[in-house]
Design a protein around this motif. Sequence first.
Motif, PDB file in Angstrom:
ATOM      1  N   THR A 204      64.734   5.140 -32.181  1.00 19.69           N
ATOM      2  CA  THR A 204      63.813   4.705 -33.233  1.00 19.69           C
ATOM      3  C   THR A 204      62.954   5.896 -33.616  1.00 19.69           C
ATOM      4  O   THR A 204      62.323   6.511 -32.751  1.00 19.69           O
ATOM      5  N   ARG A 205      62.925   6.247 -34.883  1.00 19.05           N
ATOM      6  CA  ARG A 205      62.233   7.457 -35.345  1.00 19.05           C
ATOM      7  C   ARG A 205      61.283   7.140 -36.489  1.00 19.05           C
ATOM      8  O   ARG A 205      61.566   6.309 -37.347  1.00 19.05           O
ATOM      9  N   TYR A 206      60.157   7.866 -36.497  1.00 15.97           N
ATOM     10  CA  TYR A 206      59.230   7.816 -37.623  1.00 15.97           C
ATOM     11  C   TYR A 206      59.041   9.231 -38.137  1.00 15.97           C
ATOM     12  O   TYR A 206      58.519  10.099 -37.432  1.00 15.97           O
ATOM     13  N   MET A 207      59.527   9.501 -39.333  1.00 13.15           N
ATOM     14  CA  MET A 207      59.445  10.822 -39.957  1.00 13.15           C
ATOM     15  C   MET A 207      59.920  11.926 -39.004  1.00 13.15           C
ATOM     16  O   MET A 207      59.308  12.985 -38.892  1.00 13.15           O
ATOM     17  N   GLY A 208      61.013  11.640 -38.308  1.00 10.16           N
ATOM     18  CA  GLY A 208      61.607  12.609 -37.401  1.00 10.16           C
ATOM     19  C   GLY A 208      61.127  12.526 -35.972  1.00 10.16           C
ATOM     20  O   GLY A 208      61.789  13.046 -35.070  1.00 10.16           O
ATOM     21  N   TYR A 209      59.990  11.871 -35.717  1.00  4.15           N
ATOM     22  CA  TYR A 209      59.461  11.732 -34.362  1.00  4.15           C
ATOM     23  C   TYR A 209      60.236  10.644 -33.624  1.00  4.15           C
ATOM     24  O   TYR A 209      60.300   9.503 -34.096  1.00  4.15           O
ATOM     25  N   ALA A 210      60.819  10.995 -32.468  1.00  2.70           N
ATOM     26  CA  ALA A 210      61.604  10.032 -31.695  1.00  2.70           C
ATOM     27  C   ALA A 210      60.678   9.164 -30.854  1.00  2.70           C
ATOM     28  O   ALA A 210      60.188   9.576 -29.800  1.00  2.70           O
ATOM     29  N   ILE A 211      60.433   7.950 -31.319  1.00  2.00           N
ATOM     30  CA  ILE A 211      59.583   6.991 -30.617  1.00  2.00           C
ATOM     31  C   ILE A 211      60.359   6.392 -29.451  1.00  2.00           C
ATOM     32  O   ILE A 211      61.568   6.172 -29.539  1.00  2.00           O
ATOM     33  N   ASN A 212      59.675   6.113 -28.356  1.00  2.12           N
ATOM     34  CA  ASN A 212      60.298   5.392 -27.258  1.00  2.12           C
ATOM     35  C   ASN A 212      60.639   3.982 -27.756  1.00  2.12           C
ATOM     36  O   ASN A 212      59.744   3.219 -28.116  1.00  2.12           O
ATOM     37  N   PRO A 213      61.926   3.608 -27.809  1.00  4.85           N
ATOM     38  CA  PRO A 213      62.263   2.264 -28.294  1.00  4.85           C
ATOM     39  C   PRO A 213      61.565   1.151 -27.527  1.00  4.85           C
ATOM     40  O   PRO A 213      61.327   0.070 -28.074  1.00  4.85           O
ATOM     41  N   CYS A 214      61.207   1.420 -26.252  1.00  5.07           N
ATOM     42  CA  CYS A 214      60.510   0.410 -25.452  1.00  5.07           C
ATOM     43  C   CYS A 214      59.036   0.290 -25.831  1.00  5.07           C
ATOM     44  O   CYS A 214      58.319  -0.547 -25.276  1.00  5.07           O
ATOM     45  N   ALA A 215      58.572   1.116 -26.756  1.00  2.00           N
ATOM     46  CA  ALA A 215      57.236   0.927 -27.322  1.00  2.00           C
ATOM     47  C   ALA A 215      57.273  -0.139 -28.411  1.00  2.00           C
ATOM     48  O   ALA A 215      56.254  -0.744 -28.742  1.00  2.00           O
ATOM     49  N   ILE A 216      58.453  -0.366 -28.978  1.00  5.23           N
ATOM     50  CA  ILE A 216      58.630  -1.344 -30.054  1.00  5.23           C
ATOM     51  C   ILE A 216      59.311  -2.608 -29.548  1.00  5.23           C
ATOM     52  O   ILE A 216      58.852  -3.721 -29.802  1.00  5.23           O
ATOM     53  N   PHE A 217      60.392  -2.429 -28.780  1.00  4.43           N
ATOM     54  CA  PHE A 217      61.209  -3.556 -28.332  1.00  4.43           C
ATOM     55  C   PHE A 217      60.985  -3.866 -26.853  1.00  4.43           C
ATOM     56  O   PHE A 217      60.811  -2.955 -26.040  1.00  4.43           O
ATOM     57  N   ASP A 218      61.024  -5.146 -26.540  1.00  2.00           N
ATOM     58  CA  ASP A 218      61.083  -5.607 -25.156  1.00  2.00           C
ATOM     59  C   ASP A 218      62.519  -6.077 -24.944  1.00  2.00           C
ATOM     60  O   ASP A 218      62.875  -7.204 -25.271  1.00  2.00           O
ATOM     61  N   PHE A 219      63.373  -5.195 -24.420  1.00  4.41           N
ATOM     62  CA  PHE A 219      64.792  -5.496 -24.316  1.00  4.41           C
ATOM     63  C   PHE A 219      65.086  -6.587 -23.291  1.00  4.41           C
ATOM     64  O   PHE A 219      66.074  -7.306 -23.412  1.00  4.41           O
ATOM     65  N   ALA A 220      64.210  -6.740 -22.282  1.00  7.36           N
ATOM     66  CA  ALA A 220      64.422  -7.791 -21.285  1.00  7.36           C
ATOM     67  C   ALA A 220      64.222  -9.173 -21.878  1.00  7.36           C
ATOM     68  O   ALA A 220      64.784 -10.155 -21.406  1.00  7.36           O
ATOM     69  N   ASN A 221      63.405  -9.281 -22.938  1.00  7.42           N
ATOM     70  CA  ASN A 221      63.165 -10.550 -23.616  1.00  7.42           C
ATOM     71  C   ASN A 221      63.868 -10.634 -24.962  1.00  7.42           C
ATOM     72  O   ASN A 221      63.772 -11.648 -25.648  1.00  7.42           O
ATOM     73  N   GLN A 222      64.536  -9.527 -25.360  1.00  3.43           N
ATOM     74  CA  GLN A 222      65.259  -9.490 -26.628  1.00  3.43           C
ATOM     75  C   GLN A 222      64.338  -9.776 -27.816  1.00  3.43           C
ATOM     76  O   GLN A 222      64.647 -10.585 -28.699  1.00  3.43           O
ATOM     77  N   THR A 223      63.187  -9.126 -27.835  1.00  2.00           N
ATOM     78  CA  THR A 223      62.227  -9.315 -28.906  1.00  2.00           C
ATOM     79  C   THR A 223      61.419  -8.038 -29.093  1.00  2.00           C
ATOM     80  O   THR A 223      61.659  -7.033 -28.427  1.00  2.00           O
ATOM     81  N   THR A 224      60.460  -8.062 -30.029  1.00  2.00           N
ATOM     82  CA  THR A 224      59.517  -6.955 -30.166  1.00  2.00           C
ATOM     83  C   THR A 224      58.221  -7.334 -29.454  1.00  2.00           C
ATOM     84  O   THR A 224      57.915  -8.517 -29.289  1.00  2.00           O
ATOM     85  N   HIS A 225      57.451  -6.335 -29.052  1.00  2.00           N
ATOM     86  CA  HIS A 225      56.206  -6.621 -28.344  1.00  2.00           C
ATOM     87  C   HIS A 225      55.185  -7.273 -29.260  1.00  2.00           C
ATOM     88  O   HIS A 225      54.456  -8.181 -28.852  1.00  2.00           O
ATOM     89  N   THR A 226      55.096  -6.789 -30.492  1.00  2.29           N
ATOM     90  CA  THR A 226      54.149  -7.306 -31.476  1.00  2.29           C
ATOM     91  C   THR A 226      54.786  -7.241 -32.850  1.00  2.29           C
ATOM     92  O   THR A 226      55.832  -6.623 -33.034  1.00  2.29           O
ATOM     93  N   ASP A 227      54.134  -7.875 -33.833  1.00  2.00           N
ATOM     94  CA  ASP A 227      54.645  -7.828 -35.204  1.00  2.00           C
ATOM     95  C   ASP A 227      54.430  -6.465 -35.853  1.00  2.00           C
ATOM     96  O   ASP A 227      55.148  -6.099 -36.792  1.00  2.00           O
ATOM     97  N   THR A 228      53.420  -5.725 -35.364  1.00  2.00           N
ATOM     98  CA  THR A 228      53.093  -4.416 -35.932  1.00  2.00           C
ATOM     99  C   THR A 228      53.072  -3.366 -34.837  1.00  2.00           C
ATOM    100  O   THR A 228      52.409  -3.544 -33.809  1.00  2.00           O
ATOM    101  N   PHE A 229      53.822  -2.290 -35.036  1.00  3.39           N
ATOM    102  CA  PHE A 229      53.785  -1.165 -34.105  1.00  3.39           C
ATOM    103  C   PHE A 229      52.932  -0.064 -34.720  1.00  3.39           C
ATOM    104  O   PHE A 229      53.132   0.310 -35.880  1.00  3.39           O
ATOM    105  N   THR A 230      51.989   0.442 -33.947  1.00  5.38           N
ATOM    106  CA  THR A 230      51.136   1.536 -34.420  1.00  5.38           C
ATOM    107  C   THR A 230      51.655   2.863 -33.882  1.00  5.38           C
ATOM    108  O   THR A 230      51.566   3.142 -32.679  1.00  5.38           O
ATOM    109  N   PHE A 231      52.234   3.657 -34.785  1.00  3.53           N
ATOM    110  CA  PHE A 231      52.684   4.995 -34.405  1.00  3.53           C
ATOM    111  C   PHE A 231      51.467   5.876 -34.194  1.00  3.53           C
ATOM    112  O   PHE A 231      50.534   5.886 -34.996  1.00  3.53           O
ATOM    113  N   ASP A 232      51.466   6.632 -33.113  1.00  5.96           N
ATOM    114  CA  ASP A 232      50.385   7.566 -32.804  1.00  5.96           C
ATOM    115  C   ASP A 232      51.024   8.801 -32.191  1.00  5.96           C
ATOM    116  O   ASP A 232      51.796   8.697 -31.231  1.00  5.96           O
TER     117      ASP A 232
END
Length: 323
Positions: A204-232
């Motif tokens: 998962t990338r934002y403008m070339g920055y490789a975000i940790n997919p586990c910052a967005i997705f909870d793969f153990a629950n097959q969902t996202t952590h929140t509706d909005t991810f804040t890139f920092d």
Amino acid sequence: MKSTILALSTALLLAFGASAQNYQLPDRHASQHDQLLANQGNAGISVENTTKYLEELFNEEEEPEFDIYTEGWDSKLVNCYAGVAVPQTADIDVSKFAIPHPGYITSPYGYRKRFRRMHKGVDLKVNIGDTIRAAFDGRVRITNFERRGYGYYVVVRHTNDLETVYGHLSGFLVEPGAYVKAGDPIALGGNTGRSTGPHLHFETRYMGYAINPCAIFDFANQTTHTDTFTFDKRTYQNARNYSPAANSEYAKQYLKDNPIKPYKATASSGNTSKSSSASYRVRKGDSLSKIASRNGTTVAKLCKLNGISTSTKLQVGQRLKLR
């Protein structure tokens, strides 16, 4: 125990037929976390067993792929963000999503000291031919082949300003320029490029920055952590509430619920077919997992036959029994 789990790790879901509407949504996420087997007091899971299981899941990790955004490629083809100013923070809507494949994590995001470079995505267990789906709505930007790492891969530019990368594929189901919705089939799982077994390399990338997919997705629950991810820029490499124990329990349940389909190396996957030889001479760059994959056996069997452990350092020229 170990040989059983290593054998089971080849298990994969056949064509994943659920639609995007069937994915769990973040508004139910908190209760699902509470119900995780790994978090239940009466689950009977010891720290020792969980740690051992994780070591087996992540044992003999493959060498991380060369970054297609920064290494060995014309930036006009891959990194269209070269020289572009990237904001310090940005809010990204991830509420309309799909998990690209329900396989469990076999290799997490992070720096690999052994290879002195980052693994800029997560690897998800798949079988050759499994359906890979678009994580969000967007347009296919690239379908290509990269022999040193990603093999056949797809890059999708999404309407929420993210880009996702899907690597080690066996085939494409879309062409560059095609518009896809979250959950649409885009490719087939494979074992191409720098890979010793079938898996999906997912970034998962934002403008070339490789975000940790586990910052967005909870793969153990097959969902996202929140509706909005804040890139920092300060924290994009960190996982959010990532639980290795939860992943191990999800992996066990996944393998229990899905039929086992043993993997056989083929020429099309970039590996050699099963060897008829009774022994193998170690070459430079070999690992137990690579040798096992090339010769149609398992690491556990190699260790048992040769009286070694998974931590034994292989010597170039060393002869190993295969059967």
